[in-house]
Write a protein that holds these residues in place. Sequence first.
Motif, PDB file in Angstrom:
ATOM      1  N   VAL A 142      35.252 -43.074  13.493  1.00  0.00           N
ATOM      2  CA  VAL A 142      34.156 -42.097  13.443  1.00  0.00           C
ATOM      3  C   VAL A 142      34.643 -40.795  14.063  1.00  0.00           C
ATOM      4  N   ILE A 143      35.173 -40.893  15.274  1.00  0.00           N
ATOM      5  CA  ILE A 143      35.885 -39.796  15.935  1.00  0.00           C
ATOM      6  C   ILE A 143      36.669 -40.413  17.082  1.00  0.00           C
ATOM      7  N   ASP A 144      37.917 -40.024  17.223  1.00  0.00           N
ATOM      8  CA  ASP A 144      38.763 -40.575  18.267  1.00  0.00           C
ATOM      9  C   ASP A 144      38.513 -39.810  19.556  1.00  0.00           C
ATOM     10  N   CYS A 145      37.936 -40.481  20.540  1.00  0.00           N
ATOM     11  CA  CYS A 145      37.575 -39.815  21.791  1.00  0.00           C
ATOM     12  C   CYS A 145      38.761 -39.619  22.722  1.00  0.00           C
ATOM     13  N   PRO A 178      39.076 -32.478  19.742  1.00  0.00           N
ATOM     14  CA  PRO A 178      38.414 -32.142  18.477  1.00  0.00           C
ATOM     15  C   PRO A 178      39.220 -31.099  17.711  1.00  0.00           C
ATOM     16  N   GLY A 179      39.329 -31.319  16.412  1.00  0.00           N
ATOM     17  CA  GLY A 179      40.107 -30.415  15.586  1.00  0.00           C
ATOM     18  C   GLY A 179      41.516 -30.898  15.323  1.00  0.00           C
ATOM     19  N   ASP A 180      42.043 -31.754  16.186  1.00  0.00           N
ATOM     20  CA  ASP A 180      43.365 -32.337  15.959  1.00  0.00           C
ATOM     21  C   ASP A 180      43.333 -33.143  14.653  1.00  0.00           C
ATOM     22  N   PRO A 181      44.400 -33.131  13.861  1.00  0.00           N
ATOM     23  CA  PRO A 181      44.393 -33.881  12.598  1.00  0.00           C
ATOM     24  C   PRO A 181      44.117 -35.379  12.766  1.00  0.00           C
ATOM     25  N   THR A 182      44.408 -35.928  13.959  1.00  0.00           N
ATOM     26  CA  THR A 182      44.159 -37.351  14.184  1.00  0.00           C
ATOM     27  C   THR A 182      42.784 -37.612  14.795  1.00  0.00           C
ATOM     28  N   SER A 183      42.007 -36.570  15.020  1.00  0.00           N
ATOM     29  CA  SER A 183      40.682 -36.745  15.621  1.00  0.00           C
ATOM     30  C   SER A 183      39.749 -37.536  14.712  1.00  0.00           C
ATOM     31  N   ILE A 184      39.728 -37.201  13.437  1.00  0.00           N
ATOM     32  CA  ILE A 184      38.956 -37.939  12.433  1.00  0.00           C
ATOM     33  C   ILE A 184      39.936 -38.282  11.317  1.00  0.00           C
ATOM     34  N   ALA A 185      40.520 -39.468  11.407  1.00  0.00           N
ATOM     35  CA  ALA A 185      41.645 -39.829  10.549  1.00  0.00           C
ATOM     36  C   ALA A 185      41.215 -40.122   9.119  1.00  0.00           C
ATOM     37  N   SER A 212      44.871 -44.311   8.228  1.00  0.00           N
ATOM     38  CA  SER A 212      45.241 -44.991   9.465  1.00  0.00           C
ATOM     39  C   SER A 212      46.018 -46.260   9.155  1.00  0.00           C
ATOM     40  N   ASP A 213      47.265 -46.304   9.549  1.00  0.00           N
ATOM     41  CA  ASP A 213      48.146 -47.459   9.339  1.00  0.00           C
ATOM     42  C   ASP A 213      48.050 -47.983   7.913  1.00  0.00           C
ATOM     43  N   GLY A 214      48.152 -47.072   6.956  1.00  0.00           N
ATOM     44  CA  GLY A 214      48.177 -47.426   5.544  1.00  0.00           C
ATOM     45  C   GLY A 214      46.825 -47.579   4.878  1.00  0.00           C
ATOM     46  N   THR A 215      45.745 -47.436   5.628  1.00  0.00           N
ATOM     47  CA  THR A 215      44.405 -47.581   5.073  1.00  0.00           C
ATOM     48  C   THR A 215      43.744 -46.219   4.913  1.00  0.00           C
ATOM     49  N   PHE A 216      43.286 -45.906   3.708  1.00  0.00           N
ATOM     50  CA  PHE A 216      42.557 -44.666   3.462  1.00  0.00           C
ATOM     51  C   PHE A 216      41.104 -44.836   3.901  1.00  0.00           C
ATOM     52  N   VAL A 217      40.627 -43.880   4.676  1.00  0.00           N
ATOM     53  CA  VAL A 217      39.253 -43.913   5.179  1.00  0.00           C
ATOM     54  C   VAL A 217      38.439 -42.926   4.341  1.00  0.00           C
ATOM     55  N   LEU A 218      37.814 -43.432   3.285  1.00  0.00           N
ATOM     56  CA  LEU A 218      37.151 -42.558   2.320  1.00  0.00           C
ATOM     57  C   LEU A 218      36.031 -41.744   2.956  1.00  0.00           C
ATOM     58  N   GLY A 219      35.346 -42.327   3.929  1.00  0.00           N
ATOM     59  CA  GLY A 219      34.248 -41.625   4.573  1.00  0.00           C
ATOM     60  C   GLY A 219      34.672 -40.477   5.462  1.00  0.00           C
ATOM     61  N   ASN A 220      35.980 -40.302   5.638  1.00  0.00           N
ATOM     62  CA  ASN A 220      36.494 -39.197   6.454  1.00  0.00           C
ATOM     63  C   ASN A 220      37.159 -38.104   5.622  1.00  0.00           C
ATOM     64  N   ARG A 221      37.119 -38.228   4.315  1.00  0.00           N
ATOM     65  CA  ARG A 221      37.821 -37.268   3.466  1.00  0.00           C
ATOM     66  C   ARG A 221      36.940 -36.063   3.159  1.00  0.00           C
ATOM     67  N   ASP A 270      32.233 -28.718   7.932  1.00  0.00           N
ATOM     68  CA  ASP A 270      32.110 -28.430   9.358  1.00  0.00           C
ATOM     69  C   ASP A 270      30.878 -29.082   9.970  1.00  0.00           C
ATOM     70  N   ALA A 271      29.776 -29.101   9.269  1.00  0.00           N
ATOM     71  CA  ALA A 271      28.551 -29.675   9.817  1.00  0.00           C
ATOM     72  C   ALA A 271      28.711 -31.172  10.079  1.00  0.00           C
ATOM     73  N   ALA A 272      29.375 -31.867   9.166  1.00  0.00           N
ATOM     74  CA  ALA A 272      29.587 -33.304   9.337  1.00  0.00           C
ATOM     75  C   ALA A 272      30.503 -33.588  10.520  1.00  0.00           C
ATOM     76  N   VAL A 273      31.535 -32.761  10.647  1.00  0.00           N
ATOM     77  CA  VAL A 273      32.455 -32.929  11.779  1.00  0.00           C
ATOM     78  C   VAL A 273      31.743 -32.649  13.095  1.00  0.00           C
ATOM     79  N   GLU A 274      30.983 -31.550  13.137  1.00  0.00           N
ATOM     80  CA  GLU A 274      30.308 -31.176  14.377  1.00  0.00           C
ATOM     81  C   GLU A 274      29.264 -32.214  14.787  1.00  0.00           C
ATOM     82  N   ALA A 275      28.658 -32.896  13.821  1.00  0.00           N
ATOM     83  CA  ALA A 275      27.702 -33.946  14.158  1.00  0.00           C
ATOM     84  C   ALA A 275      28.394 -35.068  14.937  1.00  0.00           C
TER      85      ALA A 275
END
Length: 259
Positions: free
Chosen positions: A80-83, A87-94, A97-106, A110-115
């Motif tokens: 969801v977000i790596d604490c 914030p803003g780092d490319p690995t913050s919302i991956a 991750s280890d070969g798995t695509f996280v479709l919900g993070n693509r 900005d509004a979704a990220v800021e939430a």
Amino acid sequence: MLGPKDPPPFTVVNPDGRFPLVLVCDHASNAVPAALKQLGLGQGELARHIAWDIGAAGVTRRLAARLDAPAVLCGYSRLVIDCNRPPGDPTSIAELSDGTFVLGNRALGDAAVEARVNEVFWPYHQAITQMLAQHWRHGHGRAPALIAIHSFTPTMNGFRRPWHLGVLWNRDSRLAGPLLDRFRVDPELCVGDNEPYSGREVGFTMDTHGGAAGLPHVEVEIRQDLLADEVGRERWATVVGDVLVAVLRDETLYAVKHY
């Protein structure tokens, strides 16, 4: 983003613990807010190490009880977000991750990220700040220590990691040095010094709450296959707890020092 049936962004365990120490667990949970629809992943993927630090929450809770210290545990998956990333780092919302695509993070706007930042990341870190401040105010001149508990996958990118546990640190060795020395007394333990990765490269929580304030701090990583069940979590909480009890007796630790 968070609905009324979603868990809170953090949990505080043993909030009235009296020892001058705050434990934190950045990747305690694999929960995903209902509105994010599991980020497009199945339950099997969310059970993997990509979503959380398997076993770390159980060890943290046991250490909080053993040491009589409060612990702050993050309430949501690192996907969801790596604490433990800024914030803003490319690995913050991956997105991968280890070969798995996280479709919900693509392709998040900005509004979704800021939430995610405002509803999960900052509340968790504010809870850490408040707990440290409370201990500092009532510490009779002693600055509290900060210890983060993590776990790591036995295999990453095809490489088998031999370490049972690792001690991660950056510039402040006040806790890391004695911990490494005491862990290495046991010839059966394979102990990593800034392994399986370096605390000089990854460590937002430690740097922000510990290093910047001059508080003694360290991150302890335990291999996840050792924490697969209650027996394993109890055993390694005892191994780490025994060493922490010995190291934390040193009253000279509880002072502000900048490195």
